[in-house]
Each structure stands twice: as structure tokens, then as C-alpha cells.
Write a protein that holds these residues in place. Structure first.
Motif, PDB file in Angstrom:
ATOM      1  N   ALA A  42     -20.548   9.860  25.507  1.00  0.00           N
ATOM      2  CA  ALA A  42     -19.563  10.774  24.934  1.00  0.00           C
ATOM      3  C   ALA A  42     -18.294  10.810  25.780  1.00  0.00           C
ATOM      4  O   ALA A  42     -17.175  10.848  25.244  1.00  0.00           O
ATOM      5  CB  ALA A  42     -20.164  12.176  24.827  1.00  0.00           C
ATOM      6  N   SER A  43     -18.447  10.784  27.094  1.00  0.00           N
ATOM      7  CA  SER A  43     -17.275  10.772  27.976  1.00  0.00           C
ATOM      8  C   SER A  43     -16.461   9.496  27.790  1.00  0.00           C
ATOM      9  O   SER A  43     -15.219   9.532  27.764  1.00  0.00           O
ATOM     10  CB  SER A  43     -17.712  10.907  29.438  1.00  0.00           C
ATOM     11  OG  SER A  43     -18.436  12.108  29.642  1.00  0.00           O
ATOM     12  N   SER A  83     -26.423   8.833  20.619  1.00  0.00           N
ATOM     13  CA  SER A  83     -26.863   9.349  21.915  1.00  0.00           C
ATOM     14  C   SER A  83     -27.240  10.820  21.836  1.00  0.00           C
ATOM     15  O   SER A  83     -28.269  11.248  22.375  1.00  0.00           O
ATOM     16  CB  SER A  83     -25.751   9.138  22.954  1.00  0.00           C
ATOM     17  OG  SER A  83     -26.136   9.644  24.210  1.00  0.00           O
ATOM     18  N   TRP A  84     -26.427  11.615  21.153  1.00  0.00           N
ATOM     19  CA  TRP A  84     -26.755  13.032  21.010  1.00  0.00           C
ATOM     20  C   TRP A  84     -28.004  13.224  20.161  1.00  0.00           C
ATOM     21  O   TRP A  84     -28.828  14.110  20.418  1.00  0.00           O
ATOM     22  CB  TRP A  84     -25.588  13.778  20.369  1.00  0.00           C
ATOM     23  CG  TRP A  84     -24.473  14.059  21.327  1.00  0.00           C
ATOM     24  CD1 TRP A  84     -23.247  13.472  21.369  1.00  0.00           C
ATOM     25  CD2 TRP A  84     -24.493  14.987  22.418  1.00  0.00           C
ATOM     26  NE1 TRP A  84     -22.499  13.971  22.410  1.00  0.00           N
ATOM     27  CE2 TRP A  84     -23.238  14.920  23.064  1.00  0.00           C
ATOM     28  CE3 TRP A  84     -25.451  15.879  22.900  1.00  0.00           C
ATOM     29  CZ2 TRP A  84     -22.917  15.689  24.167  1.00  0.00           C
ATOM     30  CZ3 TRP A  84     -25.128  16.659  24.004  1.00  0.00           C
ATOM     31  CH2 TRP A  84     -23.870  16.559  24.616  1.00  0.00           C
ATOM     32  N   GLY A 112     -27.844  11.574  27.684  1.00  0.00           N
ATOM     33  CA  GLY A 112     -26.816  12.216  28.491  1.00  0.00           C
ATOM     34  C   GLY A 112     -25.433  12.172  27.860  1.00  0.00           C
ATOM     35  O   GLY A 112     -25.245  11.763  26.706  1.00  0.00           O
ATOM     36  N   ARG A 113     -24.442  12.578  28.652  1.00  0.00           N
ATOM     37  CA  ARG A 113     -23.079  12.709  28.154  1.00  0.00           C
ATOM     38  C   ARG A 113     -22.199  11.519  28.511  1.00  0.00           C
ATOM     39  O   ARG A 113     -20.998  11.564  28.263  1.00  0.00           O
ATOM     40  CB  ARG A 113     -22.449  13.979  28.742  1.00  0.00           C
ATOM     41  CG  ARG A 113     -23.209  15.260  28.421  1.00  0.00           C
ATOM     42  CD  ARG A 113     -22.430  16.461  28.945  1.00  0.00           C
ATOM     43  NE  ARG A 113     -23.158  17.699  28.667  1.00  0.00           N
ATOM     44  CZ  ARG A 113     -24.023  18.256  29.497  1.00  0.00           C
ATOM     45  NH1 ARG A 113     -24.279  17.661  30.652  1.00  0.00           N
ATOM     46  NH2 ARG A 113     -24.637  19.378  29.182  1.00  0.00           N
ATOM     47  N   THR A 154     -21.957   7.613  20.459  1.00  0.00           N
ATOM     48  CA  THR A 154     -22.043   9.009  20.907  1.00  0.00           C
ATOM     49  C   THR A 154     -22.935   9.829  19.974  1.00  0.00           C
ATOM     50  O   THR A 154     -23.786  10.600  20.425  1.00  0.00           O
ATOM     51  CB  THR A 154     -20.640   9.628  20.955  1.00  0.00           C
ATOM     52  OG1 THR A 154     -19.838   8.901  21.895  1.00  0.00           O
ATOM     53  CG2 THR A 154     -20.712  11.087  21.376  1.00  0.00           C
TER      54      THR A 154
END
Length: 489
Positions: free
Chosen positions: A229-230, A219-220, A225-226, A216
Motif C-alpha cells: 500500500a505504501s 494484500s489487504w 502488511g502495509r 494493494t
């Protein structure tokens, strides 16, 4: 032209010879464990868990486990639903249960590797067979991790879910990249597997949660995208439900001294270093890796594959450090809870994860160099000037030399080749003697006389037995054991 045909013919014969030899070695490696399954018997925990579920029912058993024993909701569901000791009269014939875990692991590896890497069926079977053979040959504690049904349901099934999650995530990423129609269904499957893996034993669940948290952050940082994170939120929620279960603290209170955070990290790091030293010092693994490097490098040149392009962006050194850190995290819950370190059944499944991660690390290294066309001298020498015959010879010699050491401190310096030990226990009659003694015990324990003594075992094959009922003195436990035998046999 003629010289090219001769060279091609020699290369073809060499490749086919390697494949035939590899296939023969895999069959010979797996065979004794299949045979030993015919002499295996469930241990005390297997019977007590089955009896508990039969007495309470599915939902009440889940409540009992969560509040009194463990928060691993995925494995308690599996034990309650798929434990064969709950059903029917098996008359002490439980051989097929172990075979399910052996060949189930092969199937999970084969189809997951095929899905992730788009390998031809033959290559996928070969790679899965190599991983299975390495795991069976050198995994510590197979008595707990494979032949003990509760240990297998708890850990091997968790490893299946983890490997399936990797395959499902890769397929989802590919579908999303291609704007496919089944993206939502694939994402739903990944989400369900995320929750399932988070409810497995802590040595797998904690590194899984940390891996998603690291992904996550990456990725950020990359502005993606999210989705990751989800998934991390789902994993954290599932992990919290599992780790904070009241049953965990009830079990902790009955264990030894628990460690503080600093002491836990120190012991976990030292234990992980010892495990990695024993696993990486195995020349059989190194010889197999050298033989596979040319194929991995050729695979790394397929830039049309999303997985190749993504792996080429990852520095292999940083990935190795991250994997080492996750292995350290795997040992932390055991030291924190009891101060005793990982049990052998946990080390057995961690070795399977290590084998998969090791070849994933090699693939990453090859993809990075193949895509950038900057092959190192070591890789270039192995790929351009293959010495496969030498490596195959060394592989056979190292295998029978049994060079590697055990991962148990009491066995440092002793051989750890489970295959050779399995053949000895099979051909010497030790396993058959154990089977005969166990069946004789069952006949004794099912008679009406409650004072019938349990004869001590004369045959104790170390790959089959992890706990002897003859060592139990608790009358309630013995009564439950006798009642189960009386109902089933």
C-alpha cells in the motif's frame, strides 16, 4: 544399468544440441541489428532535444519540459543527463548508442532474472538471450523504438527500470521473509524505483500504478502488511505529478481530436485485442514456449524458493486477465490525449513487456501445477514425453517462413520478421547507402550557404529511418539543426 547410461547420454547430447542451436539462433538474430547500428544516425528530435538542454542547462530544461512539453520527469532527466548528443564532437559516429540499448537490455534481463529466480548464470544468460532475440525479431517499429535515440531513452530505459523494480521487489520480499539485515536498504531501493517508474511514459507508468493498486487490494484482502500500500501511494503520487503536468496539456492542444472515456476504453480494448492476436499467433513464440516448458516445470518444483510458493497461489487464468487489462490501460492515454493510439516506439517496448509477461505467465502456470502435483495432460505430455527435436525443427521452419503479421494496419498480411529485413537491408547495401547520403547531407548543411538544399533520400531502410529531415520546412527548426551540425562535425 547400461540402458540408463545410454538414455542419459542421449538426453545430454540432445540438451547440449538444443543449447548450441539456441545459442546460434540468438547470435544470428542479434547480429544484423548490431551491424545496422553502424549505419544509424540521430533523427531530428534527438538533435533538437540535445540542443535544447545545452542551451537552457539541466534545471531550466527540466522546467521547460514540465511546463511546456511533458511531465515524464524520469525520462526528461535521462535525456538531459545521459544523452550523448550533448557531449563532445562525435563526428557522426553514434553506433555505440544503439549497441548500448541492445546489450543493456540483455544485461538487465540477465541479472534481473538471475536475482528473481536464482537461476544459474548459464540459464540466466540463455533466458535473457531468448527474450532479447524474440523482442528484436518481432517488435514493431524498431526505427522509432531502438534506432531513434530519444525514443529509446524514453521507452527502453523505462522498461529497464520496470524490470529492475520487479527484481528489487522480489529480493526485498525474500529478505523480509528471512528477516535479513538489509531489509531497509532493499525497501529504500524499491521505493526509489517506484517513484522512477511512475515518471516514465504513460503506456508503462499507468499500468504500473494500476498494478500496485490491484496488489494493494489483494494484500489487504489477505491480511498482509502495509508495504504494498505504501508503494502504491508513492506510485500514485509520482503518476499524478507526471500525468497532471502543464506540459502534457500544452502538447495535447497541438494534437488531434481527443476521445472521451467510453470511446477511449473501446478503442483501447480493440487495439489491444489486435496486438495480442498478432503477438500470440506467432508460431515462433509458441515453439520457443513449448521448448521451455519442461525447464519451467522443473523450476516450479523448487518449493524452497519464495517466488515459487507465491506464484503457485496465483490462478494463471486470473493473472492472464489482469495482464490483458493492464495492456488495455497502456493504450488509454494515447487515445484520450490525441485519439491516434500508441506510436510504434510505444508498441515496441510493450512487446518487450509482453514477452516478459508471457514467460512469467507460463512460469506461474507451471509452478501452480508442479507444487500441487496436478499437471494438466498438455503439460504432462510436454514434460514427460518431450518432442524437443520436432519443436526445434518447427522453430527454424517458422522463423524463415515469417508467418506472423505486422501490428500496423497498413501492413496486415505482410511478414514481420525484423531479422530477415535487417539482413536484407544490410547485405543489399541499403543501410550503407543511407549512411553515405546522410554524411553527404551533413557536409552540405554545414557550409556557410544557408540556402543549401537537402537532397532527398534514395535509400530509406525501414528499420533505421523514422523521420526524414528533408520533409521539414520550418526555417527555425532547420536553423537549429544546421547549428548543431556546425558545432559537432
Amino acid at each position: 544399468m547400461m540402458n540408463r547410461l545410454i538414455t542419459w547420454g542421449r538426453h545430454l547430447l540432445l540438451v547440449r544440441g538444443q543449447q548450441w542451436l539456441a545459442g546460434a539462433l540468438m547470435v544470428l538474430s542479434v547480429l544484423p541489428f548490431v551491424v545496422l547500428a553502424c549505419y544509424n544516425h540521430p533523427t531530428l528530435d534527438d538533435i533538437l532535444d540535445a540542443g535544447q538542454v545545452r542551451e537552457l542547462g539541466f534545471w531550466q530544461a527540466q522546467k521547460f519540459f514540465y511546463f511546456s512539453h511533458t511531465g515524464r520527469y524520469t525520462t526528461t532527466v535521462l535525456l538531459a543527463l545521459t544523452n550523448p548528443l550533448r557531449y563532445g564532437h562525435w563526428a557522426a559516429n553514434w553506433w555505440w548508442v544503439t549497441l548500448t540499448f541492445i546489450f543493456g537490455t540483455l544485461l538487465v534481463l540477465r541479472y534481473s532474472l538471475g536475482a528473481m529466480l536464482h537461476l544459474p548464470a548459464k540459464s540466466a544468460w540463455l533466458m535473457a538471450g531468448i527474450m532479447l532475440s524474440l523482442w528484436l525479431a518481432y517488435a514493431p517499429g524498431l526505427a522509432e523504438g531502438l534506432y531513434w535515440f530519444t525514443g529509446a531513452y524514453t521507452y527502453i530505459a523505462a522498461a529497464w527500470l520496470l524490470v529492475a523494480w520487479l527484481a528489487a521487489f522480489v529480493r526485498y520480499a525474500e529478505a523480509r521473509h528471512m528477516a535479513g539485515r538489509k531489509t531497509r536498504l532493499r525497501l529504500l531501493l524499491v521505493a526509489l524505483l517506484t517513484v522512477a517508474v511512475a515518471g516514465t511514459p504513460e503506456p508503462l507508468a499507468l499500468p504500473f500504478v494500476l498494478m500496485l493498486l490491484l496488489a494493494t487490494g489483494l494484500s489487504w484482502w489477505l491480511g498482509r502488511g502495509r508495504i504494498v500500500a505504501s508503494l502504491a501511494v508513492l506510485a500514485v503520487a509520482g503518476g499524478a505529478a507526471s500525468f497532471l503536468a502543464p506540459g502534457n496539456f500544452v502538447r495535447m492542444s497541438s494534437m488531434g481530436e481527443s476521445f472521451g472515456v467510453v470511446k477511449t476504453l473501446a478503442y483501447s480494448a480493440s487495439a489491444t485485442g489486435y496486438l495480442l492476436f498478432t503477438w500470440l499467433s506467432n508460431p515462433v513464440l509458441l515453439a520457443v514456449s513449448a521448448l521451455l516448458l519442461p525447464a519451467l516445470y522443473r523450476f516450479g518444483k523448487q518449493q524452497e524458493l519464495l517466488v515459487v510458493r507465491e506464484l503457485a497461489k496465483v490462478p494463471a487464468g486470473l493473472l492472464a486477465i489482469a495482464l490483458g487489462g493492464l495492456l488495455v490501460a497502456a493504450s488509454c492515454p494515447a487515445y484520450y490525449a490525441s485519439g491516434t493510439g500508441l506510436p510504434l516506439r510505444a508498441r515496441a517496448v510493450l512487446y518487450l513487456v509482453f514477452v516478459i509477461s508471457w514467460f512469467g505467465l507460463l512460469l506461474t502456470w507451471c509452478c501452480r501445477q508442479a507444487v500441487r502435483e496436478q499437471a494438466s495432460p498438455v503439460l504432462r505430455g510436454l514434460v514427460i514425453n518431450p518432442v524437443a527435436s520436432l519443436w526445434m525443427t518447427l522453430l527454424v521452419l517458422f522463423f524463415f517462413a515469417d508467418y506472423n503479421v505486422q501490428t500496423r494496419a497498413t501492413m496486415v498480411g505482410q511478414g514481420s520478421n525484423n531479422v530477415l529485413r535487417a539482413y536484407r537491408q544490410w547485405l543489399s547495401g541499403d543501410a550503407a547507402g543511407y549512411d553515405a547520403e546522410q554524411r553527404a547531407r551533413y557536409r552540405t548543411l554545414t557550409v556557410p550557404d544557408p540556402g543549401a538544399a537537402i537532397a532527398p533520400l534514395q535509400h530509406r531502410p525501414e528499420l533505421l529511418i523514422s523521420f526524414d529531415i528533408g520533409e521539414v520546412t520550418n526555417p527555425i527548426t532547420l536553423r537549429q539543426y544546421r547549428r548543431y551540425l556546425a558545432e559537432q562535425l
